[in-house]
Design a protein around this motif. Structure first.
Motif, PDB file in Angstrom:
ATOM      1  N   GLU A  93       0.744  -1.223   0.125  1.00 51.00           N
ATOM      2  CA  GLU A  93       0.594   0.218  -0.123  1.00 51.00           C
ATOM      3  C   GLU A  93       0.740   1.204  -0.597  1.00 51.00           C
ATOM      4  O   GLU A  93       1.931   1.336   0.687  1.00 51.00           O
ATOM      5  N   LEU A 110       0.573   5.246   0.767  1.00 50.26           N
ATOM      6  CA  LEU A 110       0.137   5.910   1.774  1.00 50.26           C
ATOM      7  C   LEU A 110       0.577   6.868   1.505  1.00 50.26           C
ATOM      8  O   LEU A 110       2.060   7.963   1.525  1.00 50.26           O
ATOM      9  N   HIS A 161      -4.327   6.966   1.889  1.00 53.20           N
ATOM     10  CA  HIS A 161      -3.914   5.932   0.920  1.00 53.20           C
ATOM     11  C   HIS A 161      -4.011   6.445  -0.426  1.00 53.20           C
ATOM     12  O   HIS A 161      -5.253   7.166  -0.767  1.00 53.20           O
TER      13      HIS A 161
END
Length: 88
Positions: free
Chosen positions: A12, A14, A20
């Motif tokens: 992910e 960030l 996100h």
């Protein structure tokens, strides 16, 4: 300097704010190719590695908030090269 080898597939991404930005598809040169699933237009987009502050515990954190990071996304890794006529 960030060790690109630590950026893993499906990590992910960030913003520095913790929100996100996207998901890593893979690293391509000096860019992170994001998965299509995070894209509003269904296409891959690219984030410059220079925007990465850290890579820890399977998460990539940018040097800026999620909005600023998303504004840096390009349609291709070469998209930014057109501004300099000596490059292409």
């Amino acid at each position: 300097m960030i060790d690109k080898s630590k950026i893993t597939e499906h990590a992910e991404i960030l913003g520095s704010c913790g929100r996100h930005v996207g998901t890593v598809d893979h690293v391509e040169g000096d860019f992170i190719k994001l998965t299509r699933s995070d894209s509003e237009d269904g296409q891959h987009h690219y984030l410059p590695i220079s925007a990465v502050a850290s890579v820890e515990e399977g998460k990539v954190t940018t040097t800026m908030n999620h909005q600023a990071a998303r504004s840096l996304l390009q349609d291709s890794p070469e998209a930014g090269l057109g501004a300099d006529p000596t490059l292409g």
